[in-house]
Design a protein around this motif. Sequence first.
Motif, mmCIF file in Angstrom:
data_model
loop_
_atom_site.group_PDB
_atom_site.id
_atom_site.type_symbol
_atom_site.label_atom_id
_atom_site.label_comp_id
_atom_site.label_asym_id
_atom_site.label_seq_id
_atom_site.Cartn_x
_atom_site.Cartn_y
_atom_site.Cartn_z
ATOM 1 N N ASP A 148 0.640 -1.774 0.109
ATOM 2 C CA ASP A 148 -0.581 0.312 -0.561
ATOM 3 C C ASP A 148 1.007 1.154 -0.408
ATOM 4 O O ASP A 148 0.123 2.513 -0.064
ATOM 5 N N GLY A 149 1.925 1.358 -0.055
ATOM 6 C CA GLY A 149 2.986 2.184 -0.229
ATOM 7 C C GLY A 149 3.426 3.051 1.127
ATOM 8 O O GLY A 149 4.255 3.904 1.140
ATOM 9 N N LYS A 150 3.122 1.933 1.602
ATOM 10 C CA LYS A 150 3.219 2.411 3.665
ATOM 11 C C LYS A 150 4.142 1.854 4.192
ATOM 12 O O LYS A 150 4.893 0.669 3.993
ATOM 13 N N ARG A 151 5.234 2.693 5.000
ATOM 14 C CA ARG A 151 6.918 2.722 5.517
ATOM 15 C C ARG A 151 6.711 1.726 6.775
ATOM 16 O O ARG A 151 5.223 2.181 7.658
ATOM 17 N N PRO A 152 7.470 1.257 7.252
ATOM 18 C CA PRO A 152 7.275 0.644 8.411
ATOM 19 C C PRO A 152 6.516 1.856 9.951
ATOM 20 O O PRO A 152 6.051 1.374 10.608
ATOM 21 N N LEU A 153 7.188 2.938 9.949
ATOM 22 C CA LEU A 153 7.241 3.273 10.164
ATOM 23 C C LEU A 153 5.126 4.354 10.525
ATOM 24 O O LEU A 153 4.940 5.254 11.536
ATOM 25 N N HIS A 154 4.930 4.821 9.466
ATOM 26 C CA HIS A 154 3.732 4.656 8.933
ATOM 27 C C HIS A 154 2.350 3.367 9.752
ATOM 28 O O HIS A 154 1.468 4.234 9.876
ATOM 29 N N LEU A 155 2.647 2.121 10.171
ATOM 30 C CA LEU A 155 1.955 1.181 10.670
ATOM 31 C C LEU A 155 2.487 0.732 12.465
ATOM 32 O O LEU A 155 1.937 -0.072 12.238
ATOM 33 N N CYS A 156 3.361 1.678 13.088
ATOM 34 C CA CYS A 156 3.755 1.604 14.054
ATOM 35 C C CYS A 156 2.155 2.284 14.844
ATOM 36 O O CYS A 156 2.120 2.669 15.054
ATOM 37 N N GLN A 157 1.823 0.857 15.883
ATOM 38 C CA GLN A 157 0.929 0.943 16.618
ATOM 39 C C GLN A 157 0.986 -0.006 17.857
ATOM 40 O O GLN A 157 2.097 -0.723 18.085
ATOM 41 N N GLY A 158 -0.038 -0.014 19.234
ATOM 42 C CA GLY A 158 0.159 -0.582 20.614
ATOM 43 C C GLY A 158 0.985 -0.149 21.283
ATOM 44 O O GLY A 158 1.283 0.462 21.060
ATOM 45 N N ALA A 159 0.909 -1.271 21.942
ATOM 46 C CA ALA A 159 1.546 -1.101 23.859
ATOM 47 C C ALA A 159 3.061 -0.718 22.641
ATOM 48 O O ALA A 159 3.663 0.480 23.771
#
Length: 435
Positions: A148-159
Motif C-alpha cells: 500500500d506504499g506505507k513504510r514501517p514508521l507509518h504502521l507503528c501501533q499498539g503498546a
Amino acid sequence: MPKGRQSPAQGGHRWGCHPSAPACPLLCRDMALQNALYTGDLARLQELFPPCSTADLLLESRAAEPRWTSHQRGLWSLTYEEELTTPLHVAASRGHTDVLRFLLRRRARPDSAPGGRTALHEACAAGHAACVHVLLVSGADPNLPDQDGKRPLHLCQGAGTVECAELLLKFGARVDGRSEEEEETPLHVAARLGNVELADLLLRRGACPDARNAEGWTPLLAACDARCQCPADAEATSTRCLQLCRLLLSAGADADAADQDKLRPLHLACRRGHAAVVELLLSCGVSANAMDYGGHTALHCALQGPAAALAQSPERMVRALLNHGAVRVWPGALPKVLERWCTSPRTIEVLMNTYSVVQLPEEAVGLVPPETLQKHQRFYGSLFALVRQPRSLQHLSRCALRSHLAGCLAHALPRLPLPPRLLRYLQLDFEDVLY
C-alpha cells in the motif's frame, strides 16, 4: 522436519538438510510447521529445521474475512482468499522473538515480502518492539514500502508504538518518509490516530509540522479531524486532540493552513465539536469568518456538527466564535437552528443574545419537542415570551457596544476597565434565561 523427509512443496524439493538456500523459496503446506510457528514452539521448530536447513519458505494462509471473488460467466462467490506469508512474518506478527532469531539463523530473508509486507511491517503493526529490534539488527530495511506504499514508521501501533518508532529512527528510517499514494508522513498518521507520544517523538526528531499530503492536509488538519466513535469517548478524543494541537502549534505549525478545498483547522475542530481546540485556534489569531470552497464558515461547521457534539459543550464553540467576530446566523435560518439544537438551550441562548430582537416566528414553539420544553421550561418560557418583543435595556446596550467594537471585539473587551461580572456579561456569559 527430520533429515531427508520429502517436502510437501511442489516439485519434490527437500528442505531438511540442504547444502544451500534454493534460488526461490519453497511453498510449504506442512501443518506441523505452521502449528509450531503460530504457537511459538521453538523446540519443535528446531526439530523441523536442522542446522543446515533453510527457513526461506512460503506458507499459505487464508484472509481473516471472506471476499467476493469473480468466476467465469459473471458469477461471484464469497471465498477465503489464499495469501502467501513466510515463517518470519508469522513469528514477527505474533511477537515470538526467540523464534524470529532462530529463523534468521536458518537463512530466512528479513526483507522477504511475498504478500506485499515484510516481517518488519508486521512487527511494527503489532507493536512488538523486541521483534523490530531483532529484524533491524539482521538488516531489515526500515524504509521499504509495503503493497500500500506505507513504510514501517507509518504502521507503528499498539503498546510498543513509541519504542518501535525509536528503533526505526535509530536504524535510519526517514522521519518524513512519505507513503506512496497518500503522500503522508508518519506525523500525519500519528496526528490522525491521536497518538500524542508518537507525535512528540517525531517532532523532536525533526519531523516537519507543516508537511502536506496529496490532499493538502497538514498534521494539524489531521489532528483537528479526530472523531469520537461514541459519546462516551468524546471527552477523551477531544483531550487528545487538544494535546496534539498544542504540541504541533508549539513546534511551529501554521494554525490557519488550508487544504485544497480551503478547509482550515478551525473548520474541522468546529465540525467535530472540539470546543477547547476552537478556543486555542482563535487565541492564535485565526479568522473566525474564513470560508471554505463551499462558502461555509467555522460557525456554519459548528452548527452543522454531529449530535455527539452535545456531549462536548457546543455552546462554548459558538460563544468563542461570536466573541471573535464571527458573522451572526442569518435570522431566516434561526428556526432551523432551533429545531436542530433545542436540546442545547445554551447554544440557542448565546445565538439569540447577539440580536436586539428575538427573530423567531410565533409558531417556532412547535419546533421544540414537548419533553424538551418541559425539561428546560424556564429558558424556553423566556425565549418564546420575547418573540417580536423588545429586549431589556441592559441587553440592548450590550448589543450596541459589541456592534461598535465589531472586528476587534476579542482584543478590546478584556482591555476595558470593567468589573469582571460586567465583562462576562458582554462576552455572552450564560444565564439560562433571556431578558
